[in-house]
Design a protein around this motif. Structure first.
Motif, mmCIF file in Angstrom:
data_model
loop_
_atom_site.group_PDB
_atom_site.id
_atom_site.type_symbol
_atom_site.label_atom_id
_atom_site.label_comp_id
_atom_site.label_asym_id
_atom_site.label_seq_id
_atom_site.Cartn_x
_atom_site.Cartn_y
_atom_site.Cartn_z
ATOM 1 N N SER A 114 34.533 36.350 -22.746
ATOM 2 C CA SER A 114 34.897 37.169 -23.746
ATOM 3 C C SER A 114 34.646 36.771 -25.089
ATOM 4 C CB SER A 114 36.583 37.670 -23.892
ATOM 5 O OG SER A 114 37.191 36.581 -24.196
ATOM 6 N N GLU A 115 34.409 37.561 -26.048
ATOM 7 C CA GLU A 115 34.082 36.774 -27.040
ATOM 8 C C GLU A 115 35.461 35.761 -27.552
ATOM 9 O OE1 GLU A 115 31.722 38.499 -30.446
ATOM 10 O OE2 GLU A 115 32.158 40.375 -29.459
ATOM 11 N N ASP A 116 36.279 36.179 -27.840
ATOM 12 C CA ASP A 116 37.617 35.989 -28.340
ATOM 13 C C ASP A 116 38.039 34.776 -27.241
ATOM 14 O OD1 ASP A 116 38.279 37.546 -29.944
ATOM 15 O OD2 ASP A 116 39.964 38.981 -28.570
ATOM 16 N N GLU A 117 37.691 35.333 -26.041
ATOM 17 C CA GLU A 117 37.626 33.699 -24.972
ATOM 18 C C GLU A 117 36.714 31.846 -25.851
ATOM 19 O OE1 GLU A 117 38.899 34.983 -21.014
ATOM 20 O OE2 GLU A 117 37.141 34.888 -21.280
ATOM 21 N N PHE A 118 35.759 32.589 -26.042
ATOM 22 C CA PHE A 118 34.661 31.595 -26.681
ATOM 23 C C PHE A 118 35.245 31.350 -28.051
ATOM 24 C CE2 PHE A 118 30.924 31.309 -29.499
ATOM 25 C CZ PHE A 118 30.849 30.262 -29.048
ATOM 26 N N HIS A 119 35.284 32.166 -29.122
ATOM 27 C CA HIS A 119 35.980 31.063 -30.175
ATOM 28 C C HIS A 119 36.983 30.461 -30.421
ATOM 29 C CE1 HIS A 119 32.427 33.719 -32.216
ATOM 30 N NE2 HIS A 119 32.724 34.807 -31.709
ATOM 31 N N SER A 120 38.193 30.710 -29.164
ATOM 32 C CA SER A 120 39.098 30.306 -29.040
ATOM 33 C C SER A 120 38.611 29.252 -28.635
ATOM 34 C CB SER A 120 40.103 30.814 -28.729
ATOM 35 O OG SER A 120 41.117 30.107 -27.792
ATOM 36 N N TYR A 121 38.329 28.233 -27.654
ATOM 37 C CA TYR A 121 37.706 27.581 -26.701
ATOM 38 C C TYR A 121 37.447 27.044 -27.243
ATOM 39 C CZ TYR A 121 36.540 24.282 -22.890
ATOM 40 O OH TYR A 121 36.562 22.878 -22.278
ATOM 41 N N TRP A 122 35.648 27.521 -28.364
ATOM 42 C CA TRP A 122 34.763 26.542 -28.960
ATOM 43 C C TRP A 122 35.808 25.362 -29.732
ATOM 44 C CZ3 TRP A 122 31.093 28.814 -33.006
ATOM 45 C CH2 TRP A 122 30.672 28.121 -33.402
ATOM 46 N N THR A 123 36.958 26.426 -30.970
ATOM 47 C CA THR A 123 37.908 25.796 -32.011
ATOM 48 C C THR A 123 38.992 25.361 -31.025
ATOM 49 O OG1 THR A 123 37.046 27.795 -33.658
ATOM 50 C CG2 THR A 123 39.003 26.359 -34.084
ATOM 51 N N THR A 124 39.427 25.579 -30.630
ATOM 52 C CA THR A 124 40.714 24.305 -29.902
ATOM 53 C C THR A 124 40.066 23.381 -28.833
ATOM 54 O OG1 THR A 124 41.155 26.504 -28.369
ATOM 55 C CG2 THR A 124 42.404 26.968 -30.238
ATOM 56 N N LYS A 125 39.293 23.463 -28.273
ATOM 57 C CA LYS A 125 39.471 22.300 -27.258
ATOM 58 C C LYS A 125 37.567 22.071 -27.060
ATOM 59 C CE LYS A 125 42.289 24.272 -24.578
ATOM 60 N NZ LYS A 125 44.024 24.348 -24.284
ATOM 61 N N HIS A 126 36.906 22.307 -27.938
ATOM 62 C CA HIS A 126 36.038 21.396 -28.086
ATOM 63 C C HIS A 126 35.279 21.348 -29.534
ATOM 64 C CE1 HIS A 126 31.787 20.294 -27.530
ATOM 65 N NE2 HIS A 126 31.091 21.018 -28.400
ATOM 66 N N VAL A 127 36.385 21.316 -30.207
ATOM 67 C CA VAL A 127 36.281 20.524 -31.700
ATOM 68 C C VAL A 127 37.031 18.847 -31.962
ATOM 69 C CG1 VAL A 127 37.268 20.270 -33.803
ATOM 70 C CG2 VAL A 127 35.836 22.221 -33.409
ATOM 71 N N VAL B 95 28.451 16.947 -22.950
ATOM 72 C CA VAL B 95 27.959 17.359 -22.613
ATOM 73 C C VAL B 95 28.807 18.713 -21.864
ATOM 74 C CG1 VAL B 95 25.657 17.766 -21.038
ATOM 75 C CG2 VAL B 95 25.602 16.505 -22.999
ATOM 76 N N GLN B 96 29.857 17.849 -20.545
ATOM 77 C CA GLN B 96 30.088 18.612 -19.932
ATOM 78 C C GLN B 96 30.809 19.843 -20.433
ATOM 79 O OE1 GLN B 96 29.212 17.813 -15.833
ATOM 80 N NE2 GLN B 96 28.511 17.091 -17.872
ATOM 81 N N ASP B 97 31.575 19.250 -21.538
ATOM 82 C CA ASP B 97 32.701 20.821 -22.154
ATOM 83 C C ASP B 97 31.567 21.956 -22.485
ATOM 84 O OD1 ASP B 97 35.102 21.587 -23.178
ATOM 85 O OD2 ASP B 97 33.843 21.436 -25.379
ATOM 86 N N GLU B 98 30.469 21.279 -23.354
ATOM 87 C CA GLU B 98 29.814 22.638 -23.373
ATOM 88 C C GLU B 98 28.956 23.389 -22.248
ATOM 89 O OE1 GLU B 98 26.395 20.165 -24.977
ATOM 90 O OE2 GLU B 98 27.633 20.303 -27.556
ATOM 91 N N LEU B 99 29.276 22.872 -21.227
ATOM 92 C CA LEU B 99 29.224 23.826 -19.925
ATOM 93 C C LEU B 99 30.021 24.915 -19.721
ATOM 94 C CD1 LEU B 99 27.063 21.492 -18.229
ATOM 95 C CD2 LEU B 99 26.458 22.997 -19.085
ATOM 96 N N LYS B 100 31.152 24.196 -20.376
ATOM 97 C CA LYS B 100 32.116 25.186 -20.181
ATOM 98 C C LYS B 100 32.170 26.578 -21.046
ATOM 99 C CE LYS B 100 35.382 21.609 -19.187
ATOM 100 N NZ LYS B 100 36.621 20.567 -18.795
ATOM 101 N N PHE B 101 31.668 27.036 -22.560
ATOM 102 C CA PHE B 101 31.787 27.465 -22.570
ATOM 103 C C PHE B 101 30.383 27.711 -23.523
ATOM 104 C CE2 PHE B 101 31.665 23.697 -26.089
ATOM 105 C CZ PHE B 101 31.256 24.391 -26.693
ATOM 106 N N ALA B 102 29.526 27.319 -23.103
ATOM 107 C CA ALA B 102 28.007 27.542 -24.217
ATOM 108 C C ALA B 102 26.904 27.913 -23.118
ATOM 109 C CB ALA B 102 27.824 26.284 -24.584
ATOM 110 N N ASP B 103 26.221 29.172 -23.408
ATOM 111 C CA ASP B 103 25.188 28.801 -21.956
ATOM 112 C C ASP B 103 23.924 28.277 -22.496
ATOM 113 O OD1 ASP B 103 22.563 30.369 -21.275
ATOM 114 O OD2 ASP B 103 23.354 32.628 -21.728
ATOM 115 N N VAL B 104 23.972 27.310 -22.478
ATOM 116 C CA VAL B 104 23.155 25.980 -22.524
ATOM 117 C C VAL B 104 21.557 26.191 -23.127
ATOM 118 C CG1 VAL B 104 22.326 23.549 -22.624
ATOM 119 C CG2 VAL B 104 25.052 24.273 -22.287
ATOM 120 N N PRO B 105 21.339 26.864 -22.049
ATOM 121 C CA PRO B 105 19.461 27.144 -21.541
ATOM 122 C C PRO B 105 19.250 27.735 -23.256
ATOM 123 C CG PRO B 105 20.045 27.654 -19.894
ATOM 124 C CD PRO B 105 21.577 27.214 -20.392
ATOM 125 N N ARG B 106 19.998 29.049 -22.815
ATOM 126 C CA ARG B 106 19.344 29.920 -24.241
ATOM 127 C C ARG B 106 19.591 29.248 -25.929
ATOM 128 N NH1 ARG B 106 22.372 35.381 -23.763
ATOM 129 N NH2 ARG B 106 20.957 36.198 -25.406
#
Length: 145
Positions: free
Chosen positions: A21-34, A104-115
């Motif tokens: 979901s959008e909320d899951e994406f934004h939360s993960y990107w901020t709290t886990k990826h950063v 790279v491994q973390d990006e695969l958890k939240f990002a649609d990398v090919p796009r």
């Protein structure tokens, strides 16, 4: 007036994975990826790392703003801007084993990398901290290596 410095801006346009979901994406990107990328980027000479969150609610709201209604609003879920003195900073960051093993491994958890798409160019700042900044005659271009 201060002298203007040319810095390379690397912009990464990001779509979220469709199953998030959008909320899951934004939360993960901020709290886990950063926390995983901050030190790694700084260690390789990245001067600034900024995330821009662009949820659909904000994109829809922008469509009703006069002057923006005729523009095509990009559908990305967000984008990252990295500011660096040269491309070698990002090149060296990608050569670090931490990049493949963790980033790279973390990006695969939240990002649609090919796009994912990338924009790259230099930043020219003309107003900073409320003050006009000028180009000095004979200023060299950015360093690419």
């Amino acid at each position: 007036m201060a002298s203007k410095q040319r810095l390379l801006r690397f912009t990464i346009l990001v779509y979220r994975k469709p199953e998030l979901s959008e909320d899951e994406f934004h939360s993960y990107w901020t709290t886990k990826h950063v926390p995983l990328v901050q030190d790694w980027l700084a260690r390789h000479g990245i001067l600034k790392y900024t995330q821009y969150h662009t949820p659909s609610s904000v994109r829809e709201q922008a469509k009703s703003v006069p002057g923006l209604s005729q523009a095509s609003i990009a559908e990305y879920d967000g984008f990252v801007e990295l500011l660096m003195p040269s491309l070698s900073c990002f090149d060296e960051a990608q050569k670090d084993p931490y990049y493949q093993e963790v980033v790279v491994q973390d990006e695969l958890k939240f990002a649609d990398v090919p796009r994912t798409q990338i924009l790259i160019g230099w930043e020219e700042v003309y107003v900073e901290n409320g003050k006009v900044v000028e180009v000095q005659p004979g200023q060299a271009n950015i360093v690419m290596g």
